[in-house]
Scaffold this motif. Structure first.
Motif, mmCIF file in Angstrom:
data_model
loop_
_atom_site.group_PDB
_atom_site.id
_atom_site.type_symbol
_atom_site.label_atom_id
_atom_site.label_comp_id
_atom_site.label_asym_id
_atom_site.label_seq_id
_atom_site.Cartn_x
_atom_site.Cartn_y
_atom_site.Cartn_z
ATOM 1 N N GLU A 28 41.571 48.892 31.186
ATOM 2 C CA GLU A 28 40.158 48.654 31.506
ATOM 3 C C GLU A 28 39.553 47.510 30.705
ATOM 4 N N GLY A 29 40.199 47.097 29.639
ATOM 5 C CA GLY A 29 39.665 46.014 28.846
ATOM 6 C C GLY A 29 40.025 44.624 29.347
ATOM 7 N N ALA A 30 40.726 44.550 30.454
ATOM 8 C CA ALA A 30 41.165 43.253 30.983
ATOM 9 C C ALA A 30 40.001 42.461 31.564
ATOM 10 N N GLY A 31 40.091 41.121 31.428
ATOM 11 C CA GLY A 31 39.065 40.260 32.005
ATOM 12 C C GLY A 31 39.121 40.216 33.521
ATOM 13 N N GLY A 32 40.345 40.198 34.063
ATOM 14 C CA GLY A 32 40.513 40.283 35.506
ATOM 15 C C GLY A 32 40.454 38.985 36.277
ATOM 16 N N HIS A 33 40.325 37.848 35.586
ATOM 17 C CA HIS A 33 40.291 36.575 36.310
ATOM 18 C C HIS A 33 41.713 36.171 36.700
ATOM 19 N N PRO A 34 41.981 35.954 37.986
ATOM 20 C CA PRO A 34 43.343 35.647 38.430
ATOM 21 C C PRO A 34 43.706 34.183 38.228
ATOM 22 N N GLU A 35 45.015 33.914 38.197
ATOM 23 C CA GLU A 35 45.478 32.529 38.062
ATOM 24 C C GLU A 35 45.527 31.822 39.397
ATOM 25 N N GLY A 36 46.017 32.496 40.424
ATOM 26 C CA GLY A 36 46.131 31.832 41.712
ATOM 27 C C GLY A 36 47.008 32.605 42.677
ATOM 28 N N ILE A 37 47.460 31.915 43.699
ATOM 29 C CA ILE A 37 48.235 32.522 44.778
ATOM 30 C C ILE A 37 49.495 31.704 45.017
ATOM 31 N N VAL A 38 50.594 32.401 45.331
ATOM 32 C CA VAL A 38 51.819 31.749 45.787
ATOM 33 C C VAL A 38 51.929 31.981 47.297
ATOM 34 N N LEU A 39 52.247 30.930 48.014
ATOM 35 C CA LEU A 39 52.409 30.990 49.462
ATOM 36 C C LEU A 39 53.876 30.755 49.774
#
Length: 257
Positions: A216-227
C-alpha cells in the motif's frame, strides 16, 4: 553439463535483445520523432516494469544459471554468488522449482523490481519489498554455444533466439505458477496511434496506474507499455517519460539569443 559449457558464450547467447521504442529516437537530442513502429494484426499490450532484467537459464537435468541483463551471477550449487541488485536471491527459489527443458536451453526473462533495485522502486513498494514478473521466454539450441562469441551476438540481435509466442508464454507461466507482467489489452494494429501526442493519451488511457505494486505504500506511477504481436516478430516499448519530455520541448518557449 555446466562444467563443459563456455560460460562467456552462454552469457552472450542468452542475453535479452534490445527493444526499440514505438516512436523513433532523434539521435541529436534523444527525443521522439513522428515515426511509429509498423504492426499488423492483433497487438498485445503489457505493462513495462521499471526494475532490472533477470535471467533463469535452465538445462536438461535441472542445472541452471541466474543472470542479470549483462552478466551471469550464480549457478545451481554455488556457495558464493554475485549479489548484484538482489537478482540471485530473488530468483533462486523460483529457479529451484521450474521444470527443466527436455533438450536445449530454456531461458526465462523476468523483471526484478522493488526493494532498492532502481530509483523507481518507490513506485512499487513503500517497504522495500522485492517482486518479479515474467515477461518473455526463449529456447536456444546448445550447438549455438559452439560458435565464436561475435557470431553468437549477431545471431541474437538478428532474432536467432526462439521466443515463445503469446499463447505458449501464457501456458508456460500458468504451468509453472509464475506471474506474467500484466496483460492490459489486445488491440488491432490499425487502432494504434501514429502521433506522439496521441500515443501519450493512449498510454494514460490503458495504464493510469501500475498494476504490479507490492504494498500500500507504493507510489503507483507506471513506466510504460510494451507492444508486441502474437509471435513477437514485432515488439516495441513506449515510456511515459519519453512522451512527456518530447512534448514538453515542443511547448517550451524558445530562448532568445
Amino acid at each position: 553439463m555446466l562444467r563443459a559449457i563456455d560460460l562467456a558464450a552462454l552469457n552472450t547467447a542468452t542475453k535479452y535483445p534490445s527493444i526499440p521504442t514505438y516512436h523513433g529516437l532523434d539521435p541529436k537530442n534523444g527525443g521522439l520523432i513522428e515515426d511509429a513502429a509498423a504492426f499488423d494484426g492483433d497487438v498485445y499490450l503489457t505493462e513495462k516494469v521499471d526494475g532490472t532484467n533477470g535471467r533463469i537459464v535452465s538445462f536438461p537435468g535441472g542445472d541452471y544459471v541466474l543472470g542479470s541483463r549483462e552478466e551471469l551471477l550464480y549457478a545451481r550449487g554455488d556457495l558464493i554468488g554475485n549479489p548484484a541488485l538482489g537478482i540471485a536471491d530473488a530468483l533462486r527459489p523460483l529457479a529451484d522449482r521450474v521444470t527443466p527443458p527436455t533438450s536445449g536451453i530454456r531461458v526465462l526473462y523476468l523483471e526484478v523490481y522493488g526493494g532498492k533495485v532502481t530509483a523507481a522502486s518507490r513506485e512499487y513498494t513503500g517497504s522495500r519489498t522485492v517482486g518479479y514478473r515474467l515477461f518473455d521466454a526463449a529456447d536456444i539450441p546448445l550447438d549455438v554455444l559452439e560458435q565464436p562469441r561475435a557470431r553468437i551476438s549477431s545471431w541474437r540481435e538478428d532474432g536467432g533466439q526462439q521466443f515463445l509466442d503469446e499463447g505458449e508464454l501464457t501456458r508456460s507461466a500458468t504451468a509453472e505458477g509464475i506471474e506474467l507482467v500484466p496483460r492490459l489489452a489486445t488491440v488491432r494494429a490499425g487502432d494504434l496511434p501514429n502521433g506522439i501526442a496521441e500515443m501519450q493519451t493512449f498510454l494514460a488511457g490503458h495504464l493510469p496506474t501500475s498494476r504490479v505494486t507490492l504494498d500500500e505504500g507504493a507510489g503507483g506511477h507506471p513506466e510504460g507499455i510494451v507492444l508486441r504481436n502474437s509471435d513477437r516478430s514485432v515488439i516495441a516499448k513506449a515510456r511515459f517519460q519519453d512522451y512527456r519530455r518530447t512534448l514538453g520541448r515542443r511547448t517550451r518557449p524558445a530562448r532568445g539569443r
